[in-house]
Design a protein around this motif. Structure first.
Motif, PDB file in Angstrom:
ATOM      1  N   ALA B 205       0.831  -1.206   0.000  1.00  0.00           N
ATOM      2  CA  ALA B 205       0.000   0.000   0.000  1.00  0.00           C
ATOM      3  C   ALA B 205       0.867   1.258   0.000  1.00  0.00           C
ATOM      4  CB  ALA B 205      -0.930  -0.009   1.213  1.00  0.00           C
ATOM      5  N   THR B 206       1.975   1.213   0.720  1.00  0.00           N
ATOM      6  CA  THR B 206       2.847   2.391   0.778  1.00  0.00           C
ATOM      7  C   THR B 206       3.444   2.683  -0.596  1.00  0.00           C
ATOM      8  OG1 THR B 206       3.359   1.881   3.089  1.00  0.00           O
ATOM      9  CG2 THR B 206       4.861   3.389   1.941  1.00  0.00           C
ATOM     10  N   THR B 207       3.968   1.646  -1.255  1.00  0.00           N
ATOM     11  CA  THR B 207       4.541   1.887  -2.588  1.00  0.00           C
ATOM     12  C   THR B 207       3.454   2.278  -3.588  1.00  0.00           C
ATOM     13  OG1 THR B 207       4.444  -0.477  -3.101  1.00  0.00           O
ATOM     14  CG2 THR B 207       6.536   0.365  -2.245  1.00  0.00           C
ATOM     15  N   THR B 208       2.247   1.776  -3.396  1.00  0.00           N
ATOM     16  CA  THR B 208       1.149   2.149  -4.307  1.00  0.00           C
ATOM     17  C   THR B 208       0.784   3.613  -4.138  1.00  0.00           C
ATOM     18  OG1 THR B 208       0.276  -0.105  -4.326  1.00  0.00           O
ATOM     19  CG2 THR B 208      -1.242   1.653  -4.951  1.00  0.00           C
ATOM     20  N   VAL B 209       0.648   4.060  -2.896  1.00  0.00           N
ATOM     21  CA  VAL B 209       0.329   5.476  -2.674  1.00  0.00           C
ATOM     22  C   VAL B 209       1.446   6.354  -3.230  1.00  0.00           C
ATOM     23  CG1 VAL B 209       0.073   7.262  -0.906  1.00  0.00           C
ATOM     24  CG2 VAL B 209      -1.206   5.124  -0.711  1.00  0.00           C
ATOM     25  N   GLU B 210       2.696   5.960  -2.962  1.00  0.00           N
ATOM     26  CA  GLU B 210       3.824   6.749  -3.479  1.00  0.00           C
ATOM     27  C   GLU B 210       3.741   6.861  -5.009  1.00  0.00           C
ATOM     28  OE1 GLU B 210       7.729   5.294  -2.371  1.00  0.00           O
ATOM     29  OE2 GLU B 210       8.660   6.400  -4.027  1.00  0.00           O
ATOM     30  N   ALA B 211       3.450   5.746  -5.657  1.00  0.00           N
ATOM     31  CA  ALA B 211       3.369   5.753  -7.120  1.00  0.00           C
ATOM     32  C   ALA B 211       2.205   6.618  -7.607  1.00  0.00           C
ATOM     33  CB  ALA B 211       3.231   4.323  -7.635  1.00  0.00           C
ATOM     34  N   LEU B 212       1.063   6.509  -6.947  1.00  0.00           N
ATOM     35  CA  LEU B 212      -0.104   7.311  -7.355  1.00  0.00           C
ATOM     36  C   LEU B 212       0.212   8.795  -7.233  1.00  0.00           C
ATOM     37  CD1 LEU B 212      -2.975   5.230  -5.669  1.00  0.00           C
ATOM     38  CD2 LEU B 212      -2.487   5.390  -8.118  1.00  0.00           C
ATOM     39  N   VAL B 213       0.843   9.182  -6.134  1.00  0.00           N
ATOM     40  CA  VAL B 213       1.161  10.600  -5.939  1.00  0.00           C
ATOM     41  C   VAL B 213       2.157  11.059  -7.011  1.00  0.00           C
ATOM     42  CG1 VAL B 213       2.245  12.271  -4.381  1.00  0.00           C
ATOM     43  CG2 VAL B 213       0.638  10.559  -3.479  1.00  0.00           C
ATOM     44  N   ARG B 214       3.157  10.202  -7.260  1.00  0.00           N
ATOM     45  CA  ARG B 214       4.147  10.572  -8.267  1.00  0.00           C
ATOM     46  C   ARG B 214       3.493  10.751  -9.637  1.00  0.00           C
ATOM     47  NH1 ARG B 214       8.617   6.335  -8.930  1.00  0.00           N
ATOM     48  NH2 ARG B 214       8.832   6.164  -6.676  1.00  0.00           N
ATOM     49  N   MET B 215       2.491   9.938  -9.932  1.00  0.00           N
ATOM     50  CA  MET B 215       1.785  10.058 -11.223  1.00  0.00           C
ATOM     51  C   MET B 215       0.670  11.103 -11.179  1.00  0.00           C
ATOM     52  SD  MET B 215       1.579   6.124 -12.632  1.00  0.00           S
ATOM     53  CE  MET B 215       0.999   5.337 -11.123  1.00  0.00           C
ATOM     54  N   ARG B 216       0.526  11.792 -10.017  1.00  0.00           N
ATOM     55  CA  ARG B 216      -0.527  12.815  -9.837  1.00  0.00           C
ATOM     56  C   ARG B 216      -1.927  12.241 -10.013  1.00  0.00           C
ATOM     57  NH1 ARG B 216       1.669  17.454 -13.898  1.00  0.00           N
ATOM     58  NH2 ARG B 216       3.840  16.717 -13.951  1.00  0.00           N
ATOM     59  N   LEU B 217      -2.143  11.027  -9.529  1.00  0.00           N
ATOM     60  CA  LEU B 217      -3.458  10.390  -9.641  1.00  0.00           C
ATOM     61  C   LEU B 217      -4.129  10.378  -8.274  1.00  0.00           C
ATOM     62  CD1 LEU B 217      -2.418   7.285 -11.801  1.00  0.00           C
ATOM     63  CD2 LEU B 217      -3.490   9.401 -12.606  1.00  0.00           C
TER      64      LEU B 217
ATOM     65  N   GLN C 193      -7.537  19.176 -18.491  1.00  0.00           N
ATOM     66  CA  GLN C 193      -8.722  19.602 -19.241  1.00  0.00           C
ATOM     67  C   GLN C 193     -10.008  18.942 -18.729  1.00  0.00           C
ATOM     68  OE1 GLN C 193      -6.769  18.555 -22.943  1.00  0.00           O
ATOM     69  NE2 GLN C 193      -7.051  20.628 -23.722  1.00  0.00           N
ATOM     70  N   LEU C 194      -9.888  17.683 -18.293  1.00  0.00           N
ATOM     71  CA  LEU C 194     -11.077  16.916 -17.917  1.00  0.00           C
ATOM     72  C   LEU C 194     -11.448  17.062 -16.442  1.00  0.00           C
ATOM     73  CD1 LEU C 194     -10.109  13.638 -19.805  1.00  0.00           C
ATOM     74  CD2 LEU C 194     -12.000  15.169 -20.439  1.00  0.00           C
ATOM     75  N   GLY C 195     -10.462  17.387 -15.618  1.00  0.00           N
ATOM     76  CA  GLY C 195     -10.747  17.479 -14.184  1.00  0.00           C
ATOM     77  C   GLY C 195     -10.850  16.141 -13.487  1.00  0.00           C
ATOM     78  N   VAL C 196     -10.356  15.086 -14.109  1.00  0.00           N
ATOM     79  CA  VAL C 196     -10.276  13.779 -13.435  1.00  0.00           C
ATOM     80  C   VAL C 196      -8.887  13.195 -13.699  1.00  0.00           C
ATOM     81  CG1 VAL C 196     -12.745  13.269 -13.718  1.00  0.00           C
ATOM     82  CG2 VAL C 196     -11.091  12.405 -15.389  1.00  0.00           C
ATOM     83  N   SER C 197      -8.524  12.205 -12.906  1.00  0.00           N
ATOM     84  CA  SER C 197      -7.248  11.531 -13.122  1.00  0.00           C
ATOM     85  C   SER C 197      -7.280  10.779 -14.453  1.00  0.00           C
ATOM     86  CB  SER C 197      -6.990  10.535 -11.982  1.00  0.00           C
ATOM     87  OG  SER C 197      -6.671  11.226 -10.805  1.00  0.00           O
ATOM     88  N   VAL C 198      -6.191  10.868 -15.177  1.00  0.00           N
ATOM     89  CA  VAL C 198      -6.026  10.142 -16.431  1.00  0.00           C
ATOM     90  C   VAL C 198      -4.803   9.246 -16.282  1.00  0.00           C
ATOM     91  CG1 VAL C 198      -5.592  10.312 -18.912  1.00  0.00           C
ATOM     92  CG2 VAL C 198      -7.096  11.979 -17.767  1.00  0.00           C
ATOM     93  N   VAL C 199      -5.028   7.946 -16.418  1.00  0.00           N
ATOM     94  CA  VAL C 199      -3.975   6.971 -16.154  1.00  0.00           C
ATOM     95  C   VAL C 199      -3.301   6.574 -17.463  1.00  0.00           C
ATOM     96  CG1 VAL C 199      -3.432   4.706 -15.191  1.00  0.00           C
ATOM     97  CG2 VAL C 199      -5.304   6.080 -14.214  1.00  0.00           C
ATOM     98  N   ASP C 200      -1.991   6.768 -17.508  1.00  0.00           N
ATOM     99  CA  ASP C 200      -1.185   6.247 -18.613  1.00  0.00           C
ATOM    100  C   ASP C 200      -0.599   4.914 -18.159  1.00  0.00           C
ATOM    101  OD1 ASP C 200       0.838   5.720 -20.494  1.00  0.00           O
ATOM    102  OD2 ASP C 200       2.251   7.008 -19.403  1.00  0.00           O
TER     103      ASP C 200
END
Lengths: 236, 236, 236, 236, 236, 236
Positions: B205-217, C193-200
Motif C-alpha cells: 500500500a505504501t509503494t502504491t500510494v507513493e506511485a499514485l502521488v508521483r503520477m498525480r493520480l 482539461q477533464l478534471g479527473v485523473s487520467v492513467v497512462d
C-alpha cells in the motif's frame, strides 16, 4: 414477540415514520419499537455518514439485546452495521436493503431501486451483489432528493413517482424497491399509481424478522458471527 | 512527498512496527508517518472491532488532510473505513488488503492469504471479490493466532510459517499475502524460507500510494467520492 | 535498479516517447531503457498484429534477462506475450493494460478506457475481465484514430479529448485509462482539461515494476511460470 | 468440402496422427488435410511454446486461405492463434480446446479435462472460462507426461487411463475431454474402458467445422475479425 | 443414422417446416424424422405453454427410444424437457437454443438473438446463462410477432429483417441467432440481406446430434442423467 | 388470508405432513390448505418426475385461483412449475427451495443443503444459482434416502442427522437447509441436536407468502408473468 427497529440516523420524525410503517405490517401479538442512536448523522447520504452511524447502531443492538428483544431491523437502505449487529444479537438481524431486494426477487424477473441521491447508487449496487440479487436488480435510479427533504419538499412525491415511472420504462422491471427508509410511507400510494408492487424495505425487514423468530431461526454462532472476543485491558 | 499510514487499532507497538515496514520500502524523499486513533479497539478481529475502529480512522484522515499529507494508507487487512476516507481525502487512499491482493496478482496465476483468526476468513474473501482478485485468491488460511499475540507468542513465527507451507501445498499458489498488518515484519524471512514471494500489504500500500502521488493520480471527486454533504444543524 | 521497457511495435519514434514517459515517473536511482523488437508489426491494431509482435517481445525479454535487468514493462495495451515473458524473466514483468486498469481501480468506483480503433475494444474488455477489473471498467471507447496517426494527425488530441469527455458523461466514471502506449504523453494535459485523473499505462507499469523490485517480489517459479522445458533436438 | 487441420507443433508423426483422427470423423465428401508449420516448437507445453507456434499457424492459415480451404482446425489444446486466424480466414476456424469443451457440454452436467503437464492446467481453465464452459469444467487433471512422450513412453496409456479414472471419481463428471491433440487416437479405447464418453478435441473441431460450412456459417467480418489493416511501408 | 426431431408444439405445418430445415443440413446417410406430440399447446409463448408441452416431448422421446433413433433434437427455442429427455434417451439429445447459441459462439465475439414475443426474452437470457453463452449473447430482441403468425402474417419477414438490422446496429454483434423454430426457413435469405451469418437452431442442433453420433458420444449415465428410478405402484 | 400449499407429488401422507408444518408457522388468522395433484409421480427424484409433476401443479394453481386463494406455496425442493404458476396466479407464488435458500441467507455467511438422492444435487445447485444464493450455498449433500423412504425407513432420521453433521464440518456453514418437503417435520429436532438453525423450506415459503400478502405484494403482471396468451382453436 418484540422486534426492535433501529433507525441509524438521528432524525426523530423519520424514526416515528419508520415505526409506524413497521407496525402496519407486523402480525397480531408482535410489539415493534423504533429507536435511533443518541448521536450520529442526521441523515445517511454518503460513506462517511454510513460509517459514523454504525457505533450508534451497535450500541442500540447491545441495549436491545439486554432488554430481551427477539429480533432486530436496521432501517437504513445502506444496512450500516449489519454484520457487527449479527455478532452481538442472539435473535435475527435484518437490514432493509437486504430484505427489500430479496423480497422483490419473489415478484418476477427483476426490480428497479428508486433511491435518493446519485452518490449512493454505487453502494446500492454493491449490496445487490452481496445479497445475491444483482441479476434481478435491473437498475438503481436516483431522484436526487436529499433524505431530510423527503419530509419537507412538497415536490418530493411527484418526483419520486416520476423516477419510478422512468425506472419501470427503462428497466422493464416487475416491481419497485424504495431505496430509503424515509420513503416507507409511500409504497401503497405509489403502487396504486404505478400498477406494480412497490416494496418498502422497512416492511419487508419487519415481516422477515417476525417470520424468522416464528420459525426459531437465527444467526449461526459457530464461526464468523460468534460474540466478539473479549480483550482484557483493551482500549475499547 | 508525505504519506500518512493509519493503524486502525490503538496498539502503539503495532503502529511502530507498521511505520518501520512502510518506511523500509518508501523511496528517497518520501516521509512516512504512522499513527493510530486516540480511542478504539486494541485489535481488529471481528465485525464489531472493524466498525468501531472506523470513526478513529476517519478522524485521522481528516487531521492528516488538514496537515497536508499527499496520500494515506489504512493499515489493517479489513481495510476499515476505506471508502469514507476516499470522500474526505484529496490525495489517494489505499488499504493494505486491497494493495496486498492486487500486488500479488502480478506475481503469477494465484496467491494464498495467510491470516490470524478463522472468523475473519469470510471478510477476506469478500474483499478479494470486491477488489477483483477472487479468481487469483486461491485460498484464505487462518493460523488462529490472535492479533496481539503475534508480538508476544514465541510460537507465532513457526505457526505462521507452517500455515504458509500448507497454503502453498493445498492451493498450488505462486505467492503468499500476509493477512494482518501485525505480520508486516515477517515477509522477507518467510520469503527466504518458503522460496516464493511473500507480500506484506503495508509495503504494497505504501509503494502504491507513493506511485499514485508521483503520477498525480487521485480519487475521482465528481460523484460517489465527493466531499460529504454539509447539513446545517445536523447532529454530527 | 534497471528496468527494461519493451515497445512491442517497431516504430522508433513511439519507443522514444514511451521511454520518456516511463523515465518521467521512475524514482531516483532507477534506470529505464526503452527498446523495440528488431522486426515485427509497425503498429498493433488487430489480433494478427498482436501475435506477430510476440516473438520479438520474447526475444527482448531474453536479451534483457541476460543483461541483468531487474524488471520489465510490456508497453502495448494488448499486453502481448505477458505470460510467456513471465516464464523467461527472473524479475517481475508488468503489462500496461494490466497496470493501467489495476491502478485506476484505486481511484474510485470505476474508470473508462479510451483507445484507438473500435476493433480492439473486445480485446480490452477481455483483459479487464482477466485482470479482475471488469466491474470497474465501465466502458471502452474508441476514438478511431490509427495508432501511427496519433503522432501525425493534427486533430488527434482534440478527438481523444472529446472521446474522454463522452466516456465520462456516458459511464459516470471516476477516471480515464488511456488505451494505447502512443497516448502516454497526453495524460497530464488531458487530466487538466477533464478534471479527473487520467492513467497512462506506461507510467503505471513502470512504477509498479519499480515497487515490486523494491519489495523484492517477483513471479512465482514453482509451477506455470517456471522456465520453459528444454527439448533436445527440438525445432525451435 | 476441404478442411485444413493445422498442428501448431512441428512434430510430423503427431501431424499424421491428428490427420487420421480428423479424417475418421469427417463426413462423406469432405477432404481433410493435416499440416504443421515449417518451423516452431516441437511440442507446446508452456506459454513460450504457445506464442512461438503462432506465427507458423498464421502462415498456414494464410496459405490455406489462398488454396481455397473451406474451413480450418487449430489442433493444439491451447488453441494458439485462434483469434488471429479468424481475422485471416474467410471460412470458419475452430480450436480443439474450444470444440472439445463445448461438445462435452452437451453430454451432461459436467466434464473433466485430462491433460499432459501440470503447468498447462491454468491455461486450460482460462480457456474453459473464455468459452463459457467454466461451470461444466469440473476439473483439469494432469497426468504429467510430456507431449512427445505420449508416442514413446510405453506406460503412457495406462497413466492416462488412471488419470481419467481419478478425474471421474473426484469430479463426479459425465464425460472426459482429452487435453492434448497427441491423445486423439485414444478416445474410443478409453471410452470403452471407462464407460463414459471421451471427447477428442480434434474430432470435435473437425465435425464442428464441417457442420459450420454445411450451414454456410462463418466468422463475422464487420468488426473485430475483419481482415487486418494494411499499413504501407510497415516493417512486417 | 436416424435422428428424431421433436417439435414440442402441435402445429403440423411447423413440424413439416422444421423437418425440411433439419433434412437440408443433415449429411448423406442420415435420416431425419420430424414429429410433434399428440396433444399440447399449439404454440409455446409463455412458461405455461412451455411446461404443458413437456409431457408430450417426453412421450415422443420414449417412443423414439423404443424405435431405435440414434439421437434427438428438441425443436423449440425454450428447449422444453431437455434434461428429462437426457434421462430417457440412450443417444444424445440437443435443444435448438442450446445448439443455436453455442454454434454462434464460434463465429466471433458475440451474437444477437431475434425472437418472437417480448415475454420470452427473460427465458432466452436464462438459457444463454445456463449454456455458458451469456457473455457472447449481446442482446435478445423481440419482433413481437406471435409464433403462429410467422406463417400467416405477410409482414412477418420484413419485421424480422428489421429486428435483425436493429440488433446488429445496437449490439455490434457478429451473427444473428433466430429465436424460434418457426423462423428456421429464413436463415439463408436473412443472411444474404444482412451480410452476416444467421444461425437457425434447428440446423445447428441437427448437425450437432449428427456429429455426436458419428463421434459415438452421448449423455453420461452414471449420475444425474441415469434412467429415472422405477417406483412400484407409483401413480405415474 | 388463505394460502394454498401444493405438494407436487401424489403421496397423500406427505401432503398431510406438509400441511401440518405449514400451519405450524402460519400467523393467527391465516388458513392453510394443503393439496396434491390428482395424478402425477408419487415422488420427485429426477428430471422426468419433475416435469411430469408440473401439469398437476399448474392445474392446482388454476383451481386455487378460482377458489380465491391469496397466495400459493409449491412444496417440492425442485420448485416445479414455479414460473408457470406465477403467470396464472394473481397472488404471490413461492417455492420451497427458493424460500428455504433465501431465508437461510439471512442467518450468516453460508448454509449447507441436505437432500435425498445424489442425482438431484446438480438441480439444487442450479436453483441456488438462479435464486442468487450460489455464494451462500456452501455445499449440497445427499443422504441417499429415497423420498418415500423418509417416512418408512427407521434409520432415516439418524442418517439425515449424520449428513447434517458432515455438512457442517466440511462446509463450515452457519445453517442447514433441508432439501426435501418430506423432511419438513424434522427441523426443530435436528436444530436441537446440531446447535444451528435448520431451515424447512415449507415453513419458509409459507411465512414468505403470508408476509407478501400482508404487504400487498405480488408478481408483476406487465411482462413475462402476464396471463398466458389465449389462442383460439389451439390444441390445449
Amino acid at each position: 414477540m418484540r422486534i426492535l427497529v433501529i433507525n441509524p440516523n438521528t432524525t426523530a420524525s423519520m424514526t416515528a415514520l419508520i415505526g409506524e410503517c413497521a407496525r402496519a405490517v407486523a402480525g397480531p401479538g408482535v410489539t415493534v419499537d423504533a429507536v435511533s442512536p443518541q448521536s450520529g448523522p442526521a441523515a445517511i447520504e454518503c460513506h462517511v455518514d454510513d460509517v459514523l452511524s454504525v457505533p450508534g447502531v451497535v450500541a442500540e443492538i447491545a441495549r436491545g439485546e439486554q432488554e430481551g428483544y427477539d429480533g432486530f431491523v436496521i432501517a437504513c437502505f445502506g444496512d450500516p452495521g449489519l454484520k457487527a449487529a449479527r455478532e452481538l444479537a442472539t435473535g435475527p438481524v435484518v437490514g432493509i436493503a437486504e430484505a427489500g431486494m430479496r423480497t422483490a426477487a419473489y415478484l418476477g424477473r427483476g426490480f428497479s431501486v428508486v433511491t435518493t441521491l446519485s452518490r449512493t447508487v454505487g453502494h446500492a449496487r454493491d449490496l445487490a451483489e452481496e445479497y445475491g440479487t444483482a441479476r434481478q436488480c435491473l437498475g438503481v435510479h436516483a431522484c436526487d432528493i436529499p433524505v431530510l427533504a423527503l419530509e419537507t419538499d412538497p415536490t418530493a412525491r411527484a418526483r419520486i413517482l416520476r423516477a419510478c415511472e422512468d425506472a419501470l420504462a427503462v428497466d422493464g422491471s416487475d416491481a419497485i424497491v424504495l431505496g430509503c427508509a424515509g420513503m416507507a410511507d409511500l409504497c401503497h400510494e405509489l403502487s396504486a399509481q404505478l400498477g406494480v408492487s412497490v416494496v418498502d424495505g422497512v416492511a419487508a425487514a419487519t415481516t422477515t424478522v417476525e417470520a424468522l423468530v416464528r420459525m426459531r431461526l437465527s444467526t449461526g454462532k459457530r464461526g464468523e458471527f460468534a460474540q466478539p472476543p473479549v480483550r482484557t485491558g483493551a482500549t475499547t
